[in-house]
Scaffold this motif. Structure first.
Motif, mmCIF file in Angstrom:
data_model
loop_
_atom_site.group_PDB
_atom_site.id
_atom_site.type_symbol
_atom_site.label_atom_id
_atom_site.label_comp_id
_atom_site.label_asym_id
_atom_site.label_seq_id
_atom_site.Cartn_x
_atom_site.Cartn_y
_atom_site.Cartn_z
ATOM 1 N N GLY C 71 -4.064 2.586 0.626
ATOM 2 C CA GLY C 71 -4.443 2.134 1.950
ATOM 3 C C GLY C 71 -4.827 0.676 2.043
ATOM 4 N N MET C 72 -4.698 -0.058 0.921
ATOM 5 C CA MET C 72 -5.056 -1.476 0.960
ATOM 6 C C MET C 72 -4.181 -2.238 1.957
ATOM 7 N N CYS C 73 -2.904 -1.910 1.936
ATOM 8 C CA CYS C 73 -2.005 -2.643 2.822
ATOM 9 C C CYS C 73 -2.307 -2.312 4.267
ATOM 10 N N GLU C 74 -2.646 -1.045 4.504
ATOM 11 C CA GLU C 74 -2.959 -0.609 5.852
ATOM 12 C C GLU C 74 -4.121 -1.417 6.406
ATOM 13 N N THR C 83 0.925 2.844 8.894
ATOM 14 C CA THR C 83 0.168 4.087 9.010
ATOM 15 C C THR C 83 0.437 4.910 7.756
ATOM 16 N N ILE C 84 -0.641 5.294 7.048
ATOM 17 C CA ILE C 84 -0.453 6.018 5.791
ATOM 18 C C ILE C 84 -1.247 7.318 5.836
ATOM 19 N N ASP C 85 -0.605 8.419 5.491
ATOM 20 C CA ASP C 85 -1.321 9.666 5.218
ATOM 21 C C ASP C 85 -1.175 9.933 3.732
ATOM 22 N N ALA C 121 3.724 -2.200 -5.103
ATOM 23 C CA ALA C 121 4.573 -1.157 -4.532
ATOM 24 C C ALA C 121 5.265 -1.590 -3.255
ATOM 25 N N ILE C 122 4.792 -2.651 -2.637
ATOM 26 C CA ILE C 122 5.410 -3.064 -1.380
ATOM 27 C C ILE C 122 5.772 -4.546 -1.478
ATOM 28 N N TYR C 123 6.977 -4.889 -1.120
ATOM 29 C CA TYR C 123 7.440 -6.272 -1.224
ATOM 30 C C TYR C 123 8.223 -6.661 0.017
HETATM 31 S S1 SF4 Z 1 1.826 0.154 -0.669
HETATM 32 FE FE1 SF4 Z 1 0.367 -0.570 -2.165
HETATM 33 S S2 SF4 Z 1 -1.406 -1.148 -0.948
HETATM 34 FE FE2 SF4 Z 1 -0.133 0.121 0.346
HETATM 35 S S3 SF4 Z 1 -0.951 2.101 0.085
HETATM 36 FE FE3 SF4 Z 1 0.726 1.930 -1.348
HETATM 37 S S4 SF4 Z 1 -0.254 1.252 -3.219
HETATM 38 FE FE4 SF4 Z 1 -1.722 0.928 -1.606
#
Ligand code: SF4
Ligand code: SF4
Lengths: 339, 206, 173
Positions: C71-74, C83-85, C121-123
């Motif tokens: 949830g850091m990116c959120e 939006t993350i579940d 994980a996200i780029y």
């Molecule tokens: S993409 Fe990275 S920051 Fe976002 S929820 Fe997944 S691990 Fe966490």
């Protein structure tokens, strides 16, 4: 070829000439964008049809289907007829332009113009000059300050520059001794030294400058003047009525170009080919006309707009005295037998 | 056919003329005048005077009415009511009388001048050739009708000058730069301006 | 104070007409110069690892996404586009998102999510085009966001290189 009655030939002639005028107007809307693009290192519209040639058609369809808006507080009647008033005069004026000499059409000898009038140059000016009403009424009836300012400027500009325009034409009329455009064109036929551009260069210069002002084109397009007046007189217009204003503008430009061709470049005459067939004359007429049309675009995308007081000063303090002087000088030279 | 057309046009012209004075909005009034002019031009055309018709449209419809429209658009309609209530006070009785008097004088002069020269064979010849050719018109205008012609233009010139005098208001210098210039030029700019204003007031202009 | 002396115009310049001629010649020459227009859909803009396109989720070589739904990116997202579940998984990392939506209409391509992610994980990809017929179609879910690591490798290397600037030479990762 079957022989057709005269009236039918006349109808065909009129249909062809008006069809051509409208196509030229449509093509001008494309040419405007193409030339502006080229001068700015761009390509311009090229998606609809080869080289974007069908772009005007696409625009027409788009304009047809757009929603038509009449602003609150506008005078609905005047607001609705103004675009037609702007477009109609230019189309009427083209009727007397002599595109080529006598031709044989379906067994009838006739001239290649919708009609011939002994006062055709006066007719073009008189009828063409009425186009300003569309602009004035359109701006006034829109109930918007930008539109009103646009039409105010248009009317002031029109009055100022029409004088010089007429005076410059008068010099040419004096040279050929007739108001008939066909006679004026034929008088220059014999050889290029007789072309009025050579005999009355100052009149030509004045005519060209006033021609821009008359059609509300850059650098005198104060009726529109986008940076100051949003869109000028047509700010409130939308859809086909908006397009009609532009149709009128392009038609007026075409008529002015035709007029310049006839008055100063001997119409369809080709130097060193005195008895050219009519199609060659027509082609040369169209080439000359296109040159003027290109000049319109060329100037538009080169010169900045004047300031309004500069426009007025130029009109009244430079062009008008010059035009008067030119008329006087032409008359004096004619009396002295030089011209 | 021609007769019916003529009556229709004449009727339309009269109708437009009535519209000029009966229309509420000055804009419509100007447009009615335009309609009347166009009808007149068509009547000329019907009578075979193409040149006259062309000139009528060019000069009246093309130039003069545009000026009228210009003025109408510039007008602040609130000011109009003042003119409507006391037309003479705003314009000044003596000025109106003077202008009217000189106009009448010029008109009489013109009339006299055109009367003096009798009809000549040249005139009839001109009529026979029609008015479409420029030369006869020019000859007539600059010989037989020279004096009325010049008188008419003089009248117009006089009107123009008169209007300029009436319309020119002494303007107080605006902005520091202009004021400074005015002071440079006259020593005391404000005195000059108010003098002019007082004079205008005396003439019933303010 | 600087006093700027206006250059006196020469007679030719004041006459105006010669200058008009010069201007016209200039614009006429311009008509035949090389065009700078790019015919866009046929000639797309060049992209490279610096291009900050739309964010995409990295798929590891084992076929799973690297995200652990922390949830850091959120939180980092300034446009509230993510939006993350979170959900559990049997794999060693124990967590993965059940739902990971990025509303591409909200995303401003700022790259904060990329910076915030502790798991790489996200780029930001080099994908820039975005068009559809409904708003809903532009809310991308996991399936739409997944990209194999190889596709994002250049960007990953670039970001690592950038981040090296902030690492003390002594500390190793
Ligand atoms: S993409 Fe990275 S920051 Fe976002 S929820 Fe997944 S691990 Fe966490
Ligand atoms: S790039 Fe910025 S706006 Fe887009 S999802 Fe990431 S953090 Fe949010």
């Amino acid at each position: 070829m079957p022989e057709l009655p005269l009236w039918l030939v006349w109808v065909i002639k009129a249909a062809v000439i008006y069809g051509a005028l409208l196509s030229v107007a449509g093509l001008m809307s494309l040419a405007e964008r193409k030339v502006s693009a080229w001068m700015q290192y761009r390509i311009g519209p090229n998606r609809v049809g080869p080289f974007g040639l069908l772009q005007p058609l696409a625009d027409g369809v788009k304009f047809m289907f757009k929603e038509e808006l009449v602003p609150a507080g506008a005078n609905p009647f005047l607001f609705r007829i103004a675009p037609a008033l702007a477009a109609l005069p230019a189309m009427l004026a083209v009727a007397v332009i002599p595109f080529a000499g006598e031709i044989e059409l379906f067994g009838q000898r006739t001239t290649l113009s919708v009609t011939d009038l002994p006062i055709s140059s006066l007719y073009v000016l008189a009828v063409g000059g009425l186009g300003i009403y569309g602009i004035i009424l359109g701006g006034w009836s829109s109930n918007s300050k930008y539109s009103l300012l646009g039409s105010l400027r248009a009317s002031a500009q029109m009055v100022s520059y029409e004088l010089s325009l007429i005076l410059s034409i008068l010099a040419v009329v004096a040279l050929s001794g007739s108001l008939d455009l066909r006679v004026i064109a034929d008088a220059q036929q014999a050889d290029a030294a007789l072309w009025n551009i050579a005999r009355a260069p100052l009149a030509f210069l004045l005519f060209v400058v006033c021609m821009f002002a008359e059609t509300n084109r850059h650098p005198f397009d104060f009726a529109e003047s986008e940076p100051e007046l949003v869109g000028g007189f047509h700010t409130e217009y939308s859809a086909m009525r908006f397009a009609l204003f532009f149709l009128g503008e392009y038609c007026a430009m075409t008529v002015m170009s035709c007029l310049a061709t006839v008055l100063f470049l001997a119409g369809g005459a080709i130097p060193f080919w005195p008895d050219a067939p009519w199609w060659a004359e027509l082609a040369s007429f169209l080439v000359k006309m296109s040159a003027f049309l290109f000049l319109y675009l060329w100037v538009r995308w080169t010169l900045p707009r004047f300031r309004f007081d500069q426009l007025m000063r130029l009109g009244w303090k430079v062009l008008l005295p010059l035009a008067l002087f030119n008329l006087f000088a032409t008359a004096a030279l004619m009396a002295a037998g030089v011209l | 056919m021609a007769e019916t057309l003529f009556y229709a046009l004449a009727l339309a012209a009269v109708g437009f003329a009535v519209g000029v004075i009966s229309a509420r909005s000055p804009m419509l009034s100007v447009l009615s005048l335009l309609g009347a002019f166009v009808c007149l031009a068509l009547v000329y055309l019907l009578a075979g005077f193409q040149f006259l018709a062309g000139a009528q449209v060019l000069v009246y419809a093309g130039a003069i009415m545009v000026l009228f429209l210009f003025v109408v658009m510039l007008l602040n309609l609130a000011d109009l009511s003042k003119v409507a209530e006391h037309p003479t006070r705003v314009l000044g009785v003596h000025r109106v009388a003077l202008a009217g008097g000189s106009a009448a004088l010029l008109g009489v002069l013109a009339l006299l001048a055109s009367r003096r020269i009798p009809d000549t064979a040249a005139d009839t010849a001109m009529l026979a050739r029609g008015f479409d050719e420029l030369e006869p018109i020019a000859v007539a205008l600059f010989s037989r009708y020279l004096l009325p012609f010049e008188a008419a233009s003089l009248l117009l010139l006089a009107t123009m000058v008169a209007v300029l005098v009436l319309a020119k208001r002494a303007r107080a210098p605006q902005g520091p730069r202009e004021q400074a210039q005015a002071v440079d030029a006259h020593g005391d700019a404000r005195g000059d301006a108010s003098d002019a204003a007082r004079e205008l007031e005396g003439a019933g202009l303010r | 104070m600087v006093i700027v002396k206006r250059r006196e115009l020469t007679l030719a310049e004041r006459l105006y007409l010669p200058e008009i001629g010069r201007a016209l010649a200039l614009s006429l020459r311009a008509m035949f110069r090389k065009r700078v227009t790019r015919q866009y859909p046929e000639e797309p803009l060049p992209t490279n690892e610096v291009t900050r396109g739309q964010p995409r989720l990295v798929v590891k070589d084992d076929g799973n996404i690297a995200c652990v739904s922390c949830g850091m990116c959120e939180v980092a997202c300034p446009a509230y586009a993510i939006t993350i579940d979170g959900g559990e998984t049997d794999r060693a990392i124990e967590r993965e998102p059940k739902r990971f939506d990025i509303d591409m209409l909200r995303c401003i391509l700022c790259g904060f999510c990329e910076e915030a992610c502790p798991k790489d994980a996200i780029y930001m990809s080099d994908e820039l085009e975005l068009a559809d017929f409904s708003r809903q179609a532009l809310v991308y879910d996991i399936e739409k966001l997944k990209r194999p690591r190889s596709a994002l490798q250049k960007r990953i290397d670039y970001v690592n290189k950038l981040n090296d600037r902030w690492r003390k030479p002594s500390s190793t990762r």
